[in-house]
Design a protein around this motif. Structure first.
Motif, mmCIF file in Angstrom:
data_model
loop_
_atom_site.group_PDB
_atom_site.id
_atom_site.type_symbol
_atom_site.label_atom_id
_atom_site.label_comp_id
_atom_site.label_asym_id
_atom_site.label_seq_id
_atom_site.Cartn_x
_atom_site.Cartn_y
_atom_site.Cartn_z
ATOM 1 N N PHE A 197 0.842 -1.201 0.000
ATOM 2 C CA PHE A 197 0.000 0.000 0.000
ATOM 3 C C PHE A 197 0.874 1.247 0.000
ATOM 4 N N ARG A 198 0.358 2.310 -0.596
ATOM 5 C CA ARG A 198 1.064 3.596 -0.595
ATOM 6 C C ARG A 198 0.446 4.486 0.481
ATOM 7 N N VAL A 199 1.301 5.034 1.347
ATOM 8 C CA VAL A 199 0.829 5.916 2.418
ATOM 9 C C VAL A 199 1.649 7.207 2.403
ATOM 10 N N ALA A 200 1.035 8.271 2.895
ATOM 11 C CA ALA A 200 1.757 9.542 3.066
ATOM 12 C C ALA A 200 2.243 9.615 4.504
ATOM 13 N N VAL A 201 3.552 9.879 4.683
ATOM 14 C CA VAL A 201 4.137 9.919 6.033
ATOM 15 C C VAL A 201 5.010 11.163 6.190
ATOM 16 N N THR A 202 5.126 11.614 7.441
ATOM 17 C CA THR A 202 5.982 12.767 7.743
ATOM 18 C C THR A 202 7.386 12.275 8.068
ATOM 19 N N VAL A 203 8.381 12.876 7.415
ATOM 20 C CA VAL A 203 9.789 12.562 7.685
ATOM 21 C C VAL A 203 10.438 13.839 8.207
ATOM 22 N N GLY A 204 11.095 13.752 9.369
ATOM 23 C CA GLY A 204 11.646 14.964 9.974
ATOM 24 C C GLY A 204 10.535 15.757 10.639
ATOM 25 N N LYS A 205 10.676 17.077 10.652
ATOM 26 C CA LYS A 205 9.705 17.911 11.353
ATOM 27 C C LYS A 205 8.375 18.025 10.615
ATOM 28 N N SER A 206 8.450 18.243 9.282
ATOM 29 C CA SER A 206 7.190 18.520 8.590
ATOM 30 C C SER A 206 7.102 17.997 7.161
ATOM 31 N N LYS A 207 8.211 17.585 6.575
ATOM 32 C CA LYS A 207 8.202 17.156 5.173
ATOM 33 C C LYS A 207 7.409 15.852 5.018
ATOM 34 N N ILE A 208 6.537 15.812 4.023
ATOM 35 C CA ILE A 208 5.684 14.640 3.797
ATOM 36 C C ILE A 208 6.120 13.934 2.521
ATOM 37 N N TYR A 209 6.235 12.609 2.599
ATOM 38 C CA TYR A 209 6.585 11.787 1.445
ATOM 39 C C TYR A 209 5.567 10.652 1.287
ATOM 40 N N SER A 210 5.432 10.169 0.057
ATOM 41 C CA SER A 210 4.670 8.937 -0.120
ATOM 42 C C SER A 210 5.633 7.768 0.077
ATOM 43 N N GLY A 211 5.201 6.786 0.852
ATOM 44 C CA GLY A 211 6.027 5.609 1.117
ATOM 45 C C GLY A 211 5.238 4.351 0.840
ATOM 46 N N ILE A 212 5.924 3.218 0.864
ATOM 47 C CA ILE A 212 5.295 1.920 0.615
ATOM 48 C C ILE A 212 5.348 1.084 1.893
ATOM 49 N N GLU A 229 5.937 -3.854 5.889
ATOM 50 C CA GLU A 229 5.332 -4.877 6.744
ATOM 51 C C GLU A 229 4.554 -4.187 7.864
ATOM 52 N N LYS A 230 3.702 -4.956 8.547
ATOM 53 C CA LYS A 230 2.975 -4.402 9.702
ATOM 54 C C LYS A 230 3.162 -5.335 10.904
ATOM 55 N N HIS A 231 3.099 -4.744 12.110
ATOM 56 C CA HIS A 231 3.361 -5.536 13.315
ATOM 57 C C HIS A 231 2.785 -4.827 14.532
ATOM 58 N N GLN A 232 2.933 -5.469 15.689
ATOM 59 C CA GLN A 232 2.435 -4.887 16.948
ATOM 60 C C GLN A 232 3.551 -4.782 17.988
ATOM 61 N N ASN A 233 4.808 -4.724 17.510
ATOM 62 C CA ASN A 233 5.964 -4.620 18.410
ATOM 63 C C ASN A 233 6.223 -3.158 18.770
ATOM 64 N N VAL A 234 6.096 -2.837 20.036
ATOM 65 C CA VAL A 234 6.272 -1.439 20.473
ATOM 66 C C VAL A 234 7.756 -1.079 20.434
ATOM 67 N N PRO A 235 8.130 0.008 19.695
ATOM 68 C CA PRO A 235 9.545 0.422 19.675
ATOM 69 C C PRO A 235 10.012 0.856 21.061
ATOM 70 N N ASP A 236 11.250 0.533 21.407
ATOM 71 C CA ASP A 236 11.783 0.820 22.748
ATOM 72 C C ASP A 236 12.261 2.262 22.912
ATOM 73 N N LEU A 237 12.889 2.805 21.874
ATOM 74 C CA LEU A 237 13.633 4.057 22.045
ATOM 75 C C LEU A 237 12.924 5.310 21.543
ATOM 76 N N PHE A 238 11.778 5.164 20.889
ATOM 77 C CA PHE A 238 11.092 6.351 20.366
ATOM 78 C C PHE A 238 9.601 6.085 20.253
ATOM 79 N N HIS A 239 8.856 7.167 20.162
ATOM 80 C CA HIS A 239 7.406 7.043 19.984
ATOM 81 C C HIS A 239 7.085 7.350 18.516
ATOM 82 N N PRO A 240 6.605 6.365 17.748
ATOM 83 C CA PRO A 240 6.364 6.588 16.310
ATOM 84 C C PRO A 240 5.280 7.631 16.042
ATOM 85 N N LYS A 241 5.460 8.335 14.944
ATOM 86 C CA LYS A 241 4.449 9.305 14.498
ATOM 87 C C LYS A 241 3.295 8.553 13.827
ATOM 88 N N PRO A 242 2.113 9.167 13.790
ATOM 89 C CA PRO A 242 1.027 8.574 12.998
ATOM 90 C C PRO A 242 1.260 8.847 11.505
#
Length: 815
Positions: free
Chosen positions: A32-47, A50-63
């Protein structure tokens, strides 16, 4: 919590993690193609990788910003291929994504300047320029580029910063869709005029007052189908009516109008339903390929030039598409296979889709969409190396034609992949068969056949039993000794050219150097003009009267004076295709000459026109570089001339003998492809060279056996693998220091399997000095361990501040 891993088209070494809602998690699939924020505000389309339910340890992911499509536009097998390419060729998966997808799908946001305060008066705190910029942004939101264009200046950024600091304007990100549907106006007659009496009255009225409008209505009625919507363009072509007539009919509400989406691609080709039969030899080869496919996933098919390999391909292709599957037909260079496109479309009609970089972004996006849907117009995909990344929905066979060609290897920009190797790996992922075809297979493929990795089939008889061309060798040393040569045309050659023209046959003359002459030397001071940016001499081009660099494009006007001492006593050294063309017209004034090289084929359709002229007889002598050897099938070619084989033989590369044999065999194979045996004349200063004898005898087996023996002895591919590390810098001293550091560190790990650091044959290109380091590793050495060590050392190198100006390029399996 729910998360997805996203590939973004940036040189980032791994995927990025984003948080999604439960509903998004359920909807999203890999590809699937999704729009995501990279850095402070720049938005890119990404692919979505994979998807998972593993909570990252060192950072809180952006929506994520948004979901861009209602279904995946990249297949699972593509993602697997991208992952393999990034690991094998030591590049980031984001760069692979960028190379693989049409840029119309690679969206990114643009910084837009918008007004915060709409009423301010001119004050001392802002300058006149800042006030003008503020007024422009107040009228309409603008990007920095639009502001620069408006004010015809590239210096607006400092004024923008001041306005942002004062709070008058701010920056927001606007996500811009690149793909635009092609829409065309369609017309439908107003329903009230479908009543016969009203339509008759209308036509009678218009006949007197507006005959052009009457014509439009009559044309519409003749073209009308069940949908009632007819293309305005169709009606206009039929009636030659002006736009004003259409506008009047719309204004009077006689017609309704709407814009309907249309394809940019032309699929108006008829399929030839005639039965095609193979010759006895072709049928044997076809049956053997089918048999070998039962044992091997990859089959190497060696067929001599003009043996009809293509007909065998077509038979296999026909079988696959009858099962509603797709076929990928890879060719080295799409621009020089116009004849193949024609042949495929004559046989398979609109089922053929041609994909290459000369199509625009929107056309490539349309093709991508058709291929992923397994559309009827995308059953056979003919393409150059980049087509290996297409989203095949139901691929059944991969054909790699002329598999030995170095054009299948991508060099710049990254990823530096080899399309033949990717084709084999894609076949492995999809569990389908791959056919490698060539008259002169590469040493790597031939060795894989010997080791049992590939099946092997030969077709050693030319179509209709024609004999291979007779190859005659002319010793130029002997000609000079007897003073019987005219610069680069020997007496025997001139006589043979005249005789061939007299009997109505065509001639192909091969010289692998474009331009008029590779260099010009001053006889007074010995000066030879060189490129200011590269370590090469400037090539003289007679038609533009310029000295040109073939690496960076730098040029100087040539006024027939030495650029250093202004003397006019100059000597033109060597010769290229332009000089040969001039000489031919001198010695055979009535010859109809065409030249096919990079300079003569730059204009759109110029290549096709040269081929058309030669095929139709409007020209009878074709002079060219390697272009004349690839994928071309000309009738009535009685003579092929190889002006000089020596520069190919003596090129400083371990593959030079193999490549020389391949190129000259392919060129020679253009002769005698119709009814009579053709002839090839090969001129050389080294007639006793073993390779010249092998070419004259069409002895591929002896050539490849010698090459494999030598390479095994000196540890070169296919018995070892190579990784070339290229260091580039404008600072020569820093490059020397940094390359020694890198070489010493790598030497600790690889010992005698490391070659270099050393300057290459051309040590400076576009003002960048170059140094190469080559790593060798064999089957006993762990591939992943070798690459891991190299990656770690390069990372350490890049962390040293004094080396940061040095760029490193890693080329795995260099050609």
């Amino acid at each position: 919590m729910y998360y997805i891993e996203v590939i973004v088209p940036l040189p980032i070494s791994k995927t990025l993690t984003y948080q999604v809602s439960y509903d998004e998690y359920k909807m999203l699939l890999r590809g699937f193609r999704v729009a995501v924020t990279v850095g402070k505000s720049k938005i890119y389309s990404g692919i979505v990788f994979e998807k998972h339910q593993n909570v990252p340890d060192l950072f809180h992911p952006k929506p994520i910003h948004s979901i861009l499509d209602d279904k995946p536009i990249v297949t699972k097998s593509q993602l697997e291929l991208w992952d393999w390419v990034s690991k094998y060729y030591l590049t980031s998966i984001g760069i692979v994504m960028k190379a693989a997808m049409p840029s119309a799908y690679l969206l990114s946001s643009e910084s837009i300047l918008t007004c915060n305060i709409y009423e301010i008066e001119k004050s001392n705190e802002i300058s006149d320029n800042e006030f003008l910029i503020y007024e422009a942004i107040k009228t309409n939101d603008l990007s920095v580029k639009e502001l620069n264009n408006l004010f015809k200046s590239n210096k607006t950024i400092r004024y923008i910063k001041q306005l942002i600091n004062l709070g008058y304007i701010s920056i927001k990100q606007k996500f811009i869709e690149k793909f635009k549907e092609k829409k065309k106006p369609y017309l439908r007659i107003n329903s009230k005029y479908l009543v016969k009496s009203k339509l008759k009255n209308l036509i009678n009225t218009l006949e007197k007052k507006a005959p052009k409008q009457k014509q439009i209505i009559l044309s519409y009625l003749a073209l009308k189908d069940d949908s009632n919507w007819i293309s305005q363009k169709k009606i206009k072509i039929q009636t030659s009516s002006p736009n004003s007539s259409f506008k009047s009919l719309l204004r009077k509400k006689i017609f309704d109008k709407k814009n309907i989406s249309e394809s940019r691609l032309n699929f108006d080709f008829e399929e030839n339903l005639s039965e095609y039969s193979l010759t006895k030899e072709q049928l044997i080869a076809y049956d053997e390929i089918k048999e070998k496919f039962r044992q091997n996933n990859v089959v190497l098919f060696r067929g001599v030039t003009s043996s009809g390999k293509t007909e065998v391909y077509f038979k296999l292709i026909d079988e696959i598409i009858k099962k509603n599957k797709q076929v990928l037909y890879l060719v080295p260079e799409i621009s020089i296979t116009a004849q193949m496109v024609t042949r495929l479309r004559v046989r398979f009609g609109s089922k053929v889709l041609v994909y290459h970089s000369r199509f625009n972004n929107n056309e490539r996006a349309e093709m991508w969409s058709k291929i992923i849907k397994n559309d009827i117009n995308a059953k056979i995909i003919l393409g150059a190396r980049s087509s290996i990344f297409l989203p095949f929905k139901n691929l059944g066979l991969i054909v790699v034609d002329e598999e030995h060609e170095s054009s299948f290897k991508q060099f710049d920009p990254s990823p530096r992949y080899h399309a033949r190797d990717l084709a084999i790996y894609l076949g492995k992922i999809l569990k389908i068969k791959t056919l490698l075809g060539s008259a002169t297979p590469s040493a790597e493929s031939y060795n894989n056949m010997i080791n049992g990795k590939y099946g092997y089939v030969e077709l050693l008889v030319r179509y209709r039993g024609l004999k291979m061309p007779k190859i005659s060798i002319i010793d130029l040393k002997e000609e000079i000794r007897r003073k019987k040569n005219d610069e680069f045309f020997s007496d025997n050659l001139i006589m043979k050219i005249n005789e061939t023209i007299r009997i109505g046959k065509k001639i192909i003359i091969f010289k692998n150097r474009r331009g008029y002459a590779p260099s010009i030397e001053c006889n007074s001071c010995g000066y030879i003009p060189k490129c200011e940016n590269c370590d090469v001499t400037l090539t003289y081009h007679q038609y533009s009267n310029k000295l040109v660099c073939h690496y960076c494009g730098f040029s100087n006007f040539y006024d027939k004076r030495c650029l250093k001492c202004s003397d006019v006593d100059l000597t033109i050294k060597g010769f290229g295709t332009q000089k040969i063309e001039e000489k031919i017209q001198e010695i055979i004034p009535n010859a109809l000459v065409e030249r096919m090289d990079y300079d003569s084929t730059r204009k759109k359709n110029s290549f096709d026109q040269i081929i058309k002229n030669f095929e139709s007889g409007e020209s009878n002598i074709l002079i060219g570089t390697q272009m004349v050897s690839k994928g071309l099938d000309f009738k009535n070619v009685g003579l092929v001339v190889i002006i000089s084989a020596d520069n190919l033989i003596n090129f400083p590369d371990f593959r030079s003998h193999e490549r020389c044999f391949q190129i000259l065999s392919q060129v020679a194979g253009r002769a005698g492809r119709s009814d009579e045996r053709g002839e090839v004349i090969l001129q050389t200063y080294n007639s006793k060279h073993i390779l010249i004898k092998q070419i004259a005898n069409n002895d591929f087996q002896e050539m490849i056996a010698n090459q494999l023996k030598e390479r095994k002895l000196f540890k070169y591919p296919p018995f070892v693998r190579l990784i070339k590390v290229i260091l580039k810098s404008k600072n020569y001293e820093n490059l020397q220091i940094s390359s020694k550091w890198l070489g010493n560190v790598l030497k600790n790990f690889f010992g005698n399997n490391l070659l270099g650091p050393v300057s290459p044959y051309i040590s400076k290109i576009r003002n960048d000095h170059l140094i190469n380091i080559i790593i060798k590793y064999d089957e006993k050495t762990s591939r992943s361990k070798t690459k891991k060590i190299l990656t770690k050392v390069v990372k350490s190198f890049q962390s040293i501040s004094t080396f940061r100006s040095v760029k490193i390029i890693i080329d795995v399996d260099p050609q």
